[in-house]
Design an enzyme around this catalytic site. Sequence first.
Site, PDB file in Angstrom:
ATOM      1  N   ASP A 117      -0.763   0.948  -3.206  1.00  0.00           N
ATOM      2  CA  ASP A 117       0.555   2.043  -3.598  1.00  0.00           C
ATOM      3  C   ASP A 117       1.049   2.645  -2.556  1.00  0.00           C
ATOM      4  O   ASP A 117       0.643   2.480  -1.253  1.00  0.00           O
ATOM      5  CB  ASP A 117      -0.248   3.027  -4.446  1.00  0.00           C
ATOM      6  CG  ASP A 117       0.852   3.822  -5.115  1.00  0.00           C
ATOM      7  OD1 ASP A 117       2.032   3.491  -5.287  1.00  0.00           O
ATOM      8  OD2 ASP A 117       0.361   4.555  -6.295  1.00  0.00           O
ATOM      9  N   ASP A 135       1.452 -10.628  -5.257  1.00  0.00           N
ATOM     10  CA  ASP A 135       1.044 -11.288  -6.650  1.00  0.00           C
ATOM     11  C   ASP A 135       2.276 -10.640  -7.717  1.00  0.00           C
ATOM     12  O   ASP A 135       2.855 -11.066  -8.531  1.00  0.00           O
ATOM     13  CB  ASP A 135      -0.289 -11.086  -7.140  1.00  0.00           C
ATOM     14  CG  ASP A 135      -1.231 -11.971  -6.305  1.00  0.00           C
ATOM     15  OD1 ASP A 135      -0.687 -12.880  -5.898  1.00  0.00           O
ATOM     16  OD2 ASP A 135      -2.170 -11.496  -5.913  1.00  0.00           O
TER      17      ASP A 135
END
Length: 625
Positions: free
Chosen positions: A222, A282
């Site tokens: 994050d 991803d």
Amino acid sequence: MNISRRALLTGAGAAALGGVTAAARRGGGTQVPLRVAQVAAAAASISPTSRNSVWTRSGAGPLYWSAYSWDYTNNATLPESVWQQNVDWVAATFKSSGYTMCCTDGWVDYTQQTNANGYILSYSDDWANDWQYWANYCSGKGLKLGVYYNPLWVSAAAAGDSTKTVTGMPGVTVGSLVDSGDFLNSNGELYWVDVTKNGAKQFVQGYVNYFKNLGVAYLRTDFWAWYEAGATDGQGGIVAHGSTNYATALEWIAEAAGDTMEVSVVMPNMYDNGAREVLYGDMVRINNDATTGGWTHLSGGRQSWQDSWSQWDNAFSGFTGWAHRSGRGQLILDGDFLMMNSFASDAERQTAINLFTVAGSPVAISDRVDNIGANASFYTNSDVLSLHNQGLTGKPYFYNGSLYSVDGTSRDTERWMGQLPDGSWAVALFNRNDTNTVTKSVSFGTDLGIVGAADVKDMWSHADLGSMTSFSASLAPHASRLVHVVPAESTKRYQAAFAAWGGGANFNNDHTGYSAMGFVDKLEAAEAGANVTFAVQAATAGSHTVHYRYANGGGTAGTVTVEVQTANRTVVEAPVTVSFPATADWNTWATVTGTLTLAAGLNLITIARTTADAGAINLNYIEVS
């Protein structure tokens, strides 16, 4: 001051890329012989233009439960007892429907206890049990453990402890990897790694391997926008590390993760049309944080685009705006967490599930055992999940080739279609309007390129609706319909406009004569590496006839390189060169016919313009008999 992990960032700048708009319709063409040269004679290997992991090659994102809603509501890390209660609940309630992971989330600022290499021991210092305990506990329940943490974070305690050294480098302290004042936020509890420091790569990749070795299957990283471009958390400034260092960090993480751990990139700036993220991620977040969920998170809030996180505020806009980056081998688009208890009606709940399913998003439950009420069944509809489990990654209807950030009329947020590996389709129609009932329609011939009729099934009523050539629905405010469309023809037609586009390949419809929504262009010298990937299900292994529908107005033959692999990269058909004779102009379409070897089950057929290829083509569809 301890802040939550979430922040709304404002951005500046203008859109970078555009396209050409035009109207077009279907037309004819002539069939010409196919010329194929085997790989030993001519074809080059197809160079990767994305991370192209086993996760992205499989299509849609994971089904799992996240601790987010408790953390956000309480602005704190949830107690270990609450975590265990919900892990047990997920195993008992959702595991049989495919939700096989539980993931921590955020509020880790004060987690300071680390091992000898500076890696945190548990989700919270208040927890009695460490990561290994919970990986084993989840495994015993038939679940996997997902972890929220960024491998570029160094706890203040580890940075200040000279006994903490970089893994494999006993002479390099963890504290030497950080710079004074370079904190994640103003409480100073987490530093950012300086990737230019000696030992930085070893520390970052060691962190990834640390979690992998514990059995962690999913790493949710994050605050990347803050790392790349800087920010302020209201108390002080966050250092900007720049796009080059950001790309380096992502590359290190992707390299260490391999195909063993799925990597989620949260709060990405997606500068340069997501060029860095597609190479090393991803999954990417495409809208703002879920916060309290509901219709605001799904469809409301700011509707305009900004050139930094969060580019789009709501899930509808985010999925639509980044649809050109999704698909097999490209990026999984993540609409953040869902909380069925936060919606005002069952119609809204169905709309949320329908959107996340047709967009190929992970479906991350953040309702809890104590607040989900009677809403668990919205996550467990077997017909809807069957689409997700086939890797469905659909697209909104494209009206032209411009980016949605440039032209807000270029894509339709309320009409979505996606093709499944067996050649069938999922069609989702939405009404985002707050007050008016609207009718939405899809023509199977004009929009999807289906020849003749198709059988239609409603995925929520589970009713077979019969054979149709189109589908229409009258939708109340916030309502939607999701149907499965199965063409009658035995030869399966796979539309390039609904496939995965990589390396510069792009949607367009600026010529006439094509089938369905449009075609893919940029399979040309200027975009060497441009590629289109189709997911094709074969009932039997062996040689299959393939028809390629194309246009080539370049005056000379154009070639592309075609390769077939399974999702785990097993080569089924080594790269071959396929030649496409010139057509009269770019409005004239023709067909070449040849064979490809396919495996029984899922095949990924990639058609690419490599540096060894010549000329250019536009690709409309392939047919596999």
